[in-house]
Design a protein around this motif. Structure first.
Motif, PDB file in Angstrom:
ATOM      1  N   ARG A   1       0.850  -1.189   0.000  1.00 59.23           N
ATOM      2  CA  ARG A   1       0.000   0.000   0.000  1.00 59.23           C
ATOM      3  C   ARG A   1       0.887   1.241   0.000  1.00 59.23           C
ATOM      4  NH1 ARG A   1      -4.332  -1.320   4.752  1.00 59.23           N
ATOM      5  NH2 ARG A   1      -4.983   0.789   4.255  1.00 59.23           N
ATOM      6  N   GLY A   2       0.352   2.309  -0.566  1.00 62.22           N
ATOM      7  CA  GLY A   2       1.130   3.540  -0.744  1.00 62.22           C
ATOM      8  C   GLY A   2       1.824   3.982   0.527  1.00 62.22           C
ATOM      9  N   ARG A   3       3.113   4.332   0.421  1.00 59.82           N
ATOM     10  CA  ARG A   3       3.937   4.643   1.591  1.00 59.82           C
ATOM     11  C   ARG A   3       3.901   6.113   1.967  1.00 59.82           C
ATOM     12  NH1 ARG A   3       3.069  -0.288   2.667  1.00 59.82           N
ATOM     13  NH2 ARG A   3       4.811  -1.463   3.505  1.00 59.82           N
ATOM     14  N   GLY A   4       3.132   6.915   1.219  1.00 62.78           N
ATOM     15  CA  GLY A   4       3.057   8.336   1.549  1.00 62.78           C
ATOM     16  C   GLY A   4       2.208   8.575   2.784  1.00 62.78           C
TER      17      GLY A   4
ATOM     18  N   ASN B   1       6.650  10.904  -6.267  1.00 61.60           N
ATOM     19  CA  ASN B   1       6.441  12.022  -5.357  1.00 61.60           C
ATOM     20  C   ASN B   1       7.568  12.078  -4.324  1.00 61.60           C
ATOM     21  OD1 ASN B   1       5.591  13.838  -3.425  1.00 61.60           O
ATOM     22  ND2 ASN B   1       3.490  13.067  -3.314  1.00 61.60           N
ATOM     23  N   ALA B   2       8.549  12.937  -4.600  1.00 65.27           N
ATOM     24  CA  ALA B   2       9.645  13.135  -3.643  1.00 65.27           C
ATOM     25  C   ALA B   2       9.557  14.533  -3.056  1.00 65.27           C
ATOM     26  CB  ALA B   2      10.993  12.912  -4.319  1.00 65.27           C
ATOM     27  N   ASP B   3       8.312  14.990  -2.861  1.00 61.98           N
ATOM     28  CA  ASP B   3       8.099  16.298  -2.250  1.00 61.98           C
ATOM     29  C   ASP B   3       7.835  16.085  -0.766  1.00 61.98           C
ATOM     30  OD1 ASP B   3       7.898  19.144  -2.669  1.00 61.98           O
ATOM     31  OD2 ASP B   3       5.817  18.949  -2.053  1.00 61.98           O
TER      32      ASP B   3
ATOM     33  N   ALA C   1       3.709   3.505 -19.917  1.00 68.31           N
ATOM     34  CA  ALA C   1       4.152   4.901 -19.946  1.00 68.31           C
ATOM     35  C   ALA C   1       5.506   5.006 -20.632  1.00 68.31           C
ATOM     36  CB  ALA C   1       4.264   5.454 -18.520  1.00 68.31           C
ATOM     37  N   SER C   2       5.743   6.140 -21.285  1.00 67.25           N
ATOM     38  CA  SER C   2       7.072   6.344 -21.855  1.00 67.25           C
ATOM     39  C   SER C   2       7.798   7.511 -21.188  1.00 67.25           C
ATOM     40  CB  SER C   2       7.006   6.565 -23.367  1.00 67.25           C
ATOM     41  OG  SER C   2       6.175   7.665 -23.643  1.00 67.25           O
ATOM     42  N   ARG C   3       7.071   8.248 -20.360  1.00 64.79           N
ATOM     43  CA  ARG C   3       7.732   9.335 -19.638  1.00 64.79           C
ATOM     44  C   ARG C   3       7.401   9.293 -18.164  1.00 64.79           C
ATOM     45  NH1 ARG C   3       6.571  15.095 -21.879  1.00 64.79           N
ATOM     46  NH2 ARG C   3       8.145  15.745 -20.376  1.00 64.79           N
ATOM     47  N   GLY C   4       8.401   9.632 -17.369  1.00 65.96           N
ATOM     48  CA  GLY C   4       8.199   9.685 -15.930  1.00 65.96           C
ATOM     49  C   GLY C   4       8.850  10.922 -15.358  1.00 65.96           C
ATOM     50  N   PHE C   5       8.386  11.320 -14.182  1.00 64.58           N
ATOM     51  CA  PHE C   5       8.945  12.491 -13.509  1.00 64.58           C
ATOM     52  C   PHE C   5       9.298  12.133 -12.071  1.00 64.58           C
ATOM     53  CE2 PHE C   5       5.971  14.095 -16.666  1.00 64.58           C
ATOM     54  CZ  PHE C   5       6.743  15.039 -17.340  1.00 64.58           C
ATOM     55  N   LEU C   6      10.421  12.670 -11.643  1.00 67.76           N
ATOM     56  CA  LEU C   6      10.718  12.654 -10.216  1.00 67.76           C
ATOM     57  C   LEU C   6      10.507  14.086  -9.742  1.00 67.76           C
ATOM     58  CD1 LEU C   6      11.984  11.192  -7.649  1.00 67.76           C
ATOM     59  CD2 LEU C   6      14.127  12.275  -8.350  1.00 67.76           C
ATOM     60  N   TYR C   7       9.483  14.294  -8.917  1.00 68.59           N
ATOM     61  CA  TYR C   7       9.237  15.644  -8.375  1.00 68.59           C
ATOM     62  C   TYR C   7       9.967  15.746  -7.053  1.00 68.59           C
ATOM     63  CZ  TYR C   7       6.836  19.979  -7.162  1.00 68.59           C
ATOM     64  OH  TYR C   7       6.547  21.286  -6.825  1.00 68.59           O
ATOM     65  N   LEU C   8      11.101  16.445  -7.099  1.00 64.10           N
ATOM     66  CA  LEU C   8      12.004  16.530  -5.955  1.00 64.10           C
ATOM     67  C   LEU C   8      11.784  17.849  -5.223  1.00 64.10           C
ATOM     68  CD1 LEU C   8      14.559  15.171  -4.629  1.00 64.10           C
ATOM     69  CD2 LEU C   8      15.926  16.571  -6.195  1.00 64.10           C
TER      70      LEU C   8
ATOM     71  N   ASN D   1       4.765   7.384  -3.873  1.00 68.23           N
ATOM     72  CA  ASN D   1       5.847   7.840  -3.013  1.00 68.23           C
ATOM     73  C   ASN D   1       7.162   7.130  -3.375  1.00 68.23           C
ATOM     74  OD1 ASN D   1       7.269   7.086  -0.144  1.00 68.23           O
ATOM     75  ND2 ASN D   1       6.431   9.150  -0.153  1.00 68.23           N
ATOM     76  N   VAL D   2       8.273   7.755  -3.031  1.00 63.30           N
ATOM     77  CA  VAL D   2       9.619   7.208  -3.270  1.00 63.30           C
ATOM     78  C   VAL D   2       9.741   5.775  -2.736  1.00 63.30           C
ATOM     79  CG1 VAL D   2      12.056   7.503  -2.641  1.00 63.30           C
ATOM     80  CG2 VAL D   2      10.669   9.510  -3.204  1.00 63.30           C
ATOM     81  N   GLU D   3       9.318   5.606  -1.492  1.00 70.70           N
ATOM     82  CA  GLU D   3       9.447   4.303  -0.828  1.00 70.70           C
ATOM     83  C   GLU D   3       8.573   3.248  -1.513  1.00 70.70           C
ATOM     84  OE1 GLU D   3       8.605   4.725   3.336  1.00 70.70           O
ATOM     85  OE2 GLU D   3       8.572   2.561   3.698  1.00 70.70           O
ATOM     86  N   THR D   4       7.421   3.682  -2.033  1.00 67.40           N
ATOM     87  CA  THR D   4       6.528   2.740  -2.719  1.00 67.40           C
ATOM     88  C   THR D   4       7.206   2.175  -3.970  1.00 67.40           C
ATOM     89  OG1 THR D   4       4.715   4.187  -2.016  1.00 67.40           O
ATOM     90  CG2 THR D   4       4.182   2.457  -3.603  1.00 67.40           C
TER      91      THR D   4
END
Lengths: 238, 593
Positions: free
Chosen positions: B207-210, B236-238, B271-278, B364-367
């Protein structure tokens, strides 16, 4: 998908794509609102239209109607919360009804009457807000802005312009004007634009029209906002 | 000259308005603010109204319309920093630099201000200088910084010891102890099959770690089933919840596994694109992460035809700019699109209409790190740990009053008491579980469990000993929410500020009978009517402490039935100054005798 939803014990039909407030309005049921206006993209920010859908609080203006929903609209608890939210809007800005030229035609005031709001309840913020009287025909009194976003949407969606936006964060939100000076006179707004007429309060006014109808003979001096809204909005809601 | 600079920045951003935030970050770094001329030029080049640019600048704490100092110093205002004498250090900083807090020095060289938690609670007091993390601040370090500023030495030449960020991993478990070869999870996914890997993820119970705990397999399936030409993966690394810093450590030391998890997700949802939102506070990780992405491209783990398959996928890093609300997934998406981070109305949810209104998975990052390991090792490897409803492990950021603050990993279901023993906490008064938006528990509740079914958490774990003041804690958190409210909806915009003022009134000794009742009713109003999680949890610090320590609140109240909400004598201060008077008649007592 079509079907029925139940609002306060009354079964009402809805059509594919309708929100709860649209279905309610079409059926002649008033749900208090300020940032919602038929024909405009729903915004969901004022939270006056909060209803309980299957036990959960939702904004009626953005939440889609779905078959079998049980909606509570008119409960003491919801009305009390709506009264408090309206009071929040009153203390956030500087609203002086007796000296405001919108008095009697103001939806914020109309909703406050409807909810039997008798005082402001909360301490005032006494925010420092400016007046922009630079435009020859249109006035902005920022003291009365409630950030409903209707002028922003009107300018974009109806007038094909981008005269207004909401900037800032938290309690420091503010309405800004798209012009090099930031003043209304340097923007491309015109007195005939929807954006100049859509404001539910007295924040955006057409100059020299304020007292054409005397106070005492205005809309909410004689009619409940619930009747007025339903009469005006039923056609759009379908 | 500005035009030449902007052309370069715009070209790098491919003239895309969705990259407005990163463009503005560069303008801010160059000019220490966003000049009016830049707003005009950018509006024209990006074909957006200037009001959009102003809205974005005013929304994010790290962007400014007026110039900040060439050395812009921000001190973290987290409760843990306060517990480490932050307030005195800030005054010391202020006099060492000769600048008032909240001001820019008249010569424009330096500015000093507070900022929300910077994610360094295990090594505070912390801060940022021109966006770079400062840790373990003390007086000698402040002297050193002040001397470097006075000498106008470029930041790149400052001694490295000022910028040391430690991982502080004290207890490893399921995830932190295991290593994963680059590409192992992607290979396993291809050889097992997409549907089979989905099934493993489902079996894992992840389950989502956020903190919200939505089932990951279900989220990915919903997104995959959505018909669209494009899907997106967003990490989501915010990590903005005060007291949380685990994602900082995961990205510093386990980034490959996080990117691997995102790649597995891309394979599953198409998906062909991903984002890390830092988050902007983690600027110090940016270059390192870019280098890791580049290595993965060179190793054939990102880019076109990943590991010889027909999977094309790449990841872009987007930096935030100081807005807690962007940790909310739909606000994060708005931010990725170059707008203020205002949470969207739902439905539709991001899995059907996310980034650019395309189906998007936000995790989330951990997820993602857990998902990579599950893809490589199978679902049972994960679900063998934890409880029935909370499978696997949880990585905690532990800080506050304990001997060894840092990172700890536990199987779900662990008792709070066990955790406190491990990190060396005694004389405990209470623990803030899940940060300000979570729950405060007192020392009578230490046998409770960490799990979705009891105490859920995104990872923040702040310990308070008996010397701490409960009301000061609630006050710090309540101020935080008022500062971070996006202002979109009435109950949160006005309500969080009303909560702050009402709590300040009571704590400041100006409350009278009825004020605590009023405070509580306001809490419920904000909680029940707000648009998103921020407003819905903003009253938790007051509600959870009021429930446990009602006497502490009541004791603050005056016995009289009505007490002015402001300091009567204090209000006369300006008049006294103007009249050069300070005699007895120039003072008023708060209440008539």
């Amino acid at each position: 998908m079509t079907g029925t939803i139940n609002i306060d014990g009354q079964n009402i039909p809805f059509e594919e794509g309708q929100t709860i407030i649209e279905a309610a309005t079409a059926a002649g049921i008033y749900i208090p609102h300020l940032c919602h206006k038929p024909g405009y993209t729903p915004h969901g920010s004022c939270k006056l239209c909060t209803v309980k859908v299957n036990g959960r609080n939702c904004s009626a203006c953005t939440f889609p109607a779905a078959d079998g929903q049980t909606v509570i609209n008119n409960s003491d608890e919801l009305q009390q919360d709506r009264r408090r939210i309206t009071q929040m809007l009153f203390v956030e800005g500087n609203h002086m009804c007796p000296s405001c030229e919108k008095s009697g035609n103001c939806q914020l005031q109309g909703v406050a009457y409807h909810l039997n709001m008798l005082d402001n309840h909360f301490p005032h913020f006494f925010a420092h807000r400016e007046v922009d009287a630079s435009h020859p025909d249109i006035l902005i009194d920022h003291n009365r802005c409630i950030f409903c976003n209707l002028c922003v949407r009107a300018s974009k969606e109806k007038d094909g312009k981008n005269v207004f936006a909401i900037a800032g964060r938290g309690i420091n939100k503010r309405l800004i004007v798209n012009s090099p000076s930031g003043q209304l006179k340097d923007s491309d707004i015109a007195p005939g634009d929807c954006a100049a007429h859509v404001c539910p309060t007295g924040a955006i006014l057409i100059k020299r029209t304020g007292y054409q109808v005397p106070i005492g003979q205005r809309i909410y001096d004689h009619h409940q906002i619930s009747e007025v809204a339903l009469a005006e909005e039923t056609g759009h809601g379908e | 000259m500005m035009k030449t600079f902007l052309d370069k920045v715009l070209a790098k951003a491919d003239y895309q308005a969705v990259r407005l935030l990163s463009i503005l970050r560069e303008v801010q770094a160059q000019y220490r603010h966003i000049p009016g001329e830049a707003i005009d030029l950018l509006a024209e080049a990006l074909n957006i109204p200037r009001t959009q640019i102003i809205s974005v600048v005013e929304f994010y704490s790290f962007l400014h319309l007026t110039p900040q100092g060439r050395y812009d110093i921000l001190i973290s205002d987290s409760i843990t920093d306060h517990m480490l004498d932050k307030e005195n250090l800030l005054s010391y900083f202020s006099s060492a630099l000769q600048v008032k807090v909240g001001d820019v020095r008249s010569d424009g060289l330096v500015s000093l201000n507070n900022t929300s938690c910077t994610g360094m609670c295990d090594q505070g007091p912390a801060g940022l200088i021109n966006g770079m993390a400062l840790t373990r601040l003390d007086r000698p370090k402040i002297d050193e910084i002040a001397a470097l500023v006075a000498a106008e030495k470029p930041l790149s030449e400052w001694p490295a010891h000022l910028f040391i960020v430690s991982d502080n991993i004290h207890k490893t478990g399921l995830l932190l102890a295991s290593s994963l070869d680059g590409g192992a999870a992607i290979r396993a996914t291809f050889s097992r099959g997409i549907a089979e890997t989905q099934a493993e993820l489902d079996r894992s119970g992840l389950r989502g770690r956020g903190g919200a705990g939505f089932k990951t397999a279900m989220k990915w399936r919903f997104c995959a089933e959505e018909k669209s030409d494009t899907h997106y993966v967003v990490c989501n690394a915010d990590e903005g919840e005060p007291g949380t810093f685990k994602d900082r450590v995961l990205l510093n030391s386990y980034a490959d596994q996080v990117f691997e998890g995102m790649t597995v997700c891309a394979a599953i949802i198409g998906a062909s694109r991903g984002f890390l939102y830092l988050r902007g506070e983690y600027l110090h990780l940016h270059d390192k992460l870019q280098a890791i992405l580049q290595k993965r491209r060179e190793a054939g783990l990102l880019g076109s035809g990943i590991l010889g398959s027909n999977l094309n996928f790449d990841i872009e890093i987007c930096l935030g700019a100081g807005a807690y609300i962007c940790g909310e997934e739909s606000a994060l998406i708005e931010s990725l699109e170059g707008k203020p981070g205002i949470p969207r109305n739902r439905p539709p949810y991001p899995v059907t209409s996310g980034y650019l209104n395309k189906p998007t998975v936000v995790n989330n990052v951990e997820t993602f790190m857990a998902a990579a390991n599950i893809a490589a090792r199978g679902g049972d490897w994960f679900s063998d740990f934890g409880t029935e409803k909370s499978a696997g492990s949880k990585i905690l950021s532990i800080c506050g009053d304990c001997e060894k603050p840092g990172i700890y990993e536990y199987p779900f279901g662990v008792s709070i008491r066990q955790i406190l023993t491990d990190c060396g906490a005694d004389d405990v008064m209470g623990v803030q579980i899940g940060g300000p938006s979570g729950t405060f528990i007192g020392n009578q509740e230490l046998d409770r469990q960490l799990a979705f079914e009891d105490l859920a958490t995104g990872g923040s774990f702040i310990i308070f000993n008996n010397s701490r003041n409960v009301l000061a804690i609630a006050q710090n958190f309540t101020h935080f929410f008022a500062h971070e409210s996006c202002g979109f909806c009435t109950p949160c915009r006005v309500g969080t500020s009303l909560l702050k003022n009402q709590l300040d009134k009571i704590v400041g000794g100006h409350g009278s009978a009825g004020d605590v009742v009023e405070l509580e009713s306001l809490c419920h109003l904000v909680k029940n009517n707000s648009h998103c999680g921020l407003g819905q949890t903003a009253a938790n610090p007051i509600l959870t402490t009021l429930q446990r320590y009602p006497d502490l609140y009541q004791k603050q109240l005056k016995d009289i039935s009505y007490e002015p909400g402001f300091d009567l004598d204090g209000a006369l201060e300006i008049a006294r100054r103007m009249a050069h008077r300070d005699d007895a008649a120039a003072h008023l007592s708060q209440v008539e005798d």
